[in-house]
Write a protein that holds these residues in place. Sequence first.
Motif, short mmCIF file in Angstrom:
data_model
loop_
_atom_site.label_atom_id
_atom_site.label_comp_id
_atom_site.label_asym_id
_atom_site.label_seq_id
_atom_site.Cartn_x
_atom_site.Cartn_y
_atom_site.Cartn_z
N VAL A 119 -0.92 5.70 -0.76
CA VAL A 119 -2.24 5.58 0.39
C VAL A 119 -2.28 6.87 1.25
O VAL A 119 -1.18 7.26 1.58
N ALA A 120 -3.32 7.05 1.70
CA ALA A 120 -3.59 8.02 2.72
C ALA A 120 -4.33 7.45 3.92
O ALA A 120 -5.22 6.79 3.80
N LEU A 121 -3.49 7.40 5.13
CA LEU A 121 -3.85 6.83 6.30
C LEU A 121 -4.41 8.05 7.10
O LEU A 121 -3.99 9.10 7.28
N GLU B 272 0.87 -1.14 0.05
CA GLU B 272 -0.18 0.22 -0.01
C GLU B 272 0.97 1.01 -0.01
O GLU B 272 0.39 2.24 -0.57
N LYS B 273 1.84 1.19 0.69
CA LYS B 273 2.75 2.39 1.13
C LYS B 273 3.57 2.73 -0.44
O LYS B 273 3.76 3.77 -0.91
N GLU C 148 -15.90 7.25 1.02
CA GLU C 148 -15.77 6.92 -0.47
C GLU C 148 -16.61 7.80 -1.26
O GLU C 148 -16.36 8.22 -2.35
N TYR C 149 -17.97 8.19 -1.10
CA TYR C 149 -18.83 9.07 -1.54
C TYR C 149 -18.09 10.47 -1.82
O TYR C 149 -18.21 10.98 -2.77
N ILE C 150 -17.67 10.84 -0.68
CA ILE C 150 -16.91 12.24 -0.79
C ILE C 150 -15.66 12.39 -1.53
O ILE C 150 -15.53 13.29 -2.10
N THR C 151 -14.87 11.46 -1.35
CA THR C 151 -13.66 11.66 -1.93
C THR C 151 -13.51 11.10 -3.16
O THR C 151 -12.80 11.07 -4.19
N GLY C 152 -14.36 9.79 -3.52
CA GLY C 152 -14.30 9.10 -4.87
C GLY C 152 -13.07 8.24 -4.66
O GLY C 152 -12.71 7.62 -5.89
N MET C 153 -12.67 8.01 -3.79
CA MET C 153 -11.21 7.01 -3.45
C MET C 153 -11.75 5.66 -2.87
O MET C 153 -12.57 5.77 -1.84
N ASP C 154 -11.05 4.55 -3.16
CA ASP C 154 -11.46 3.43 -2.28
C ASP C 154 -11.00 3.27 -1.13
O ASP C 154 -9.88 4.03 -0.61
N THR C 155 -11.83 2.89 -0.15
CA THR C 155 -11.29 3.27 1.50
C THR C 155 -11.83 1.64 1.90
O THR C 155 -12.81 0.84 1.77
N ILE D 68 -3.25 4.93 -5.48
CA ILE D 68 -3.85 3.90 -6.02
C ILE D 68 -4.34 2.98 -4.88
O ILE D 68 -5.39 2.39 -5.10
N ALA D 69 -3.75 3.03 -3.68
CA ALA D 69 -4.55 2.09 -2.77
C ALA D 69 -5.47 2.80 -1.81
O ALA D 69 -6.04 2.24 -1.03
#
Length: 477
Positions: free
Chosen positions: A205-207, A200-201, A344-351, A324-325
């Motif tokens: 990825v955003a933690l 993931e790193k 996921e709805y707000i950012t459009g990113m996989d969570t 990507i992650a």
Amino acid sequence: MENENIAVGLDIGTTKIVAMIGKKNEYGKLEILGVGKSKSLGVARGVVNNITQTIHSIQQAILEAENNSGYRIKDVVVGIAGQHIRSIQHSDYISRSNAEEVIGGKDIDMLINQVHKLAMLPGEEIIHVLPQEFKIDGQSDIKEPIGMYGGRLESSFHVVVGQASSIRNVGRCIQSSGIELSGLTLEPLASADAVLSQEEKEAGVALIDIGGGTTDLAIFKDGIIRHTAVIPFGGNVITDDIKEGCSIIEKQAELLKIKFGSAWPGENKDNEIVSIPGLRGREPKEISLKNLSKIIHARVVEIIEQVFAEIKAYGHEDPRKKLIAGIVLTGGGANLKHLKQLVEYITGMDTRIGYPNEHLAGNSDEEISSPLYATAVGLVMNSIENKTQSAVKKETTVVPEKVTFQQERTFEPFDIPKAESEVTFEKAEEVKEVVQPKTEAVVEEAVFRPESTEVKIRRSFFDKYVDKIKEFLDNAE
């Protein structure tokens, strides 16, 4: 048994203080020996605002962890967070006098010392210097410069800055609790160690660590930390909103949030109602779950949008910086129902929700695998990396040992008789003399053994910083 590397992490949060004792088992997994938890009374938004209450809470957590594990804690690795933390990107270089010599550790140290010359705001200090890519004579994307030839050594750094007084206050609380400070780690980095995989790193990825008083963000790309931020809002502001919006007391608001709270208002029907006992014989209050989730939703959206603004500031929309992650949610706030879907709805990113169980031994308590303990698990892992012997086995058969423990720590809240003080004092001296040199020897070996430049810089810098805090506290006395 004596050579066991027992590690201790102390997570000083806004709502709770967790002391965790652990060691690596034969399979390389983390075995938790004991956990102590107490309500955090003297901390607001990650910053100590009442020394006495914080010391009391730390002592309670330490005592509970010791009683659960049968070990006596000597020193801890502490997490640093709070609204005073900020980060900057900085590039610097040195020109080497002899390009015919290979680059060594001294050149890296010289480059780091250049970073210390950065002008900071009044009262601020550099806490953390994290190297990113190196560049030698114009050749970029070098991850390990030691052993290479070159005249100009350049590097980009991720520099974490914080208020010196806030960090010294934490050091003061630790020292006054009767234990030593063996290391400092930025809390988002500790959480990242506990819940993120290397893949993931690498992918990006955003933690997002949603705590009681703050929400911490750490962004990784190509295996390197790229951005950190601390947003001064967490689970507490959601509880406050429920308290105000429903006109109930804080304890009831917290229970409502945990048991019935949802980040998605469409989930609840209009006729779903919870009855809450009234105060002192007053009529019970009826609260609509739909209204409750609307209150929670409004505040959670605000927190996520602030975090997303930080992700955009990093440059996530640039194809080369794409995460990507996606996003990993952890911390106590990650337990909120339907939070994953809302993010996921707000950012459009996989969570996904980040659990620290990947690094834990198979027989670990289910409670410890909760996102709530991600930072504490990460701090224990950091303590293991430092190779410190942070706790020793307690001798339960001898009565004076209990007195020693009491006197060494000088715990005010616990009223234990000070019998056999002469024997006790001697015992404390003996423990210090036998164990201390051993710890130093092991730490020295850990610092100077061959390892990557990134780990070496991270460790040596923290050693210097911890020494600096200890020196300041000693002088202050």
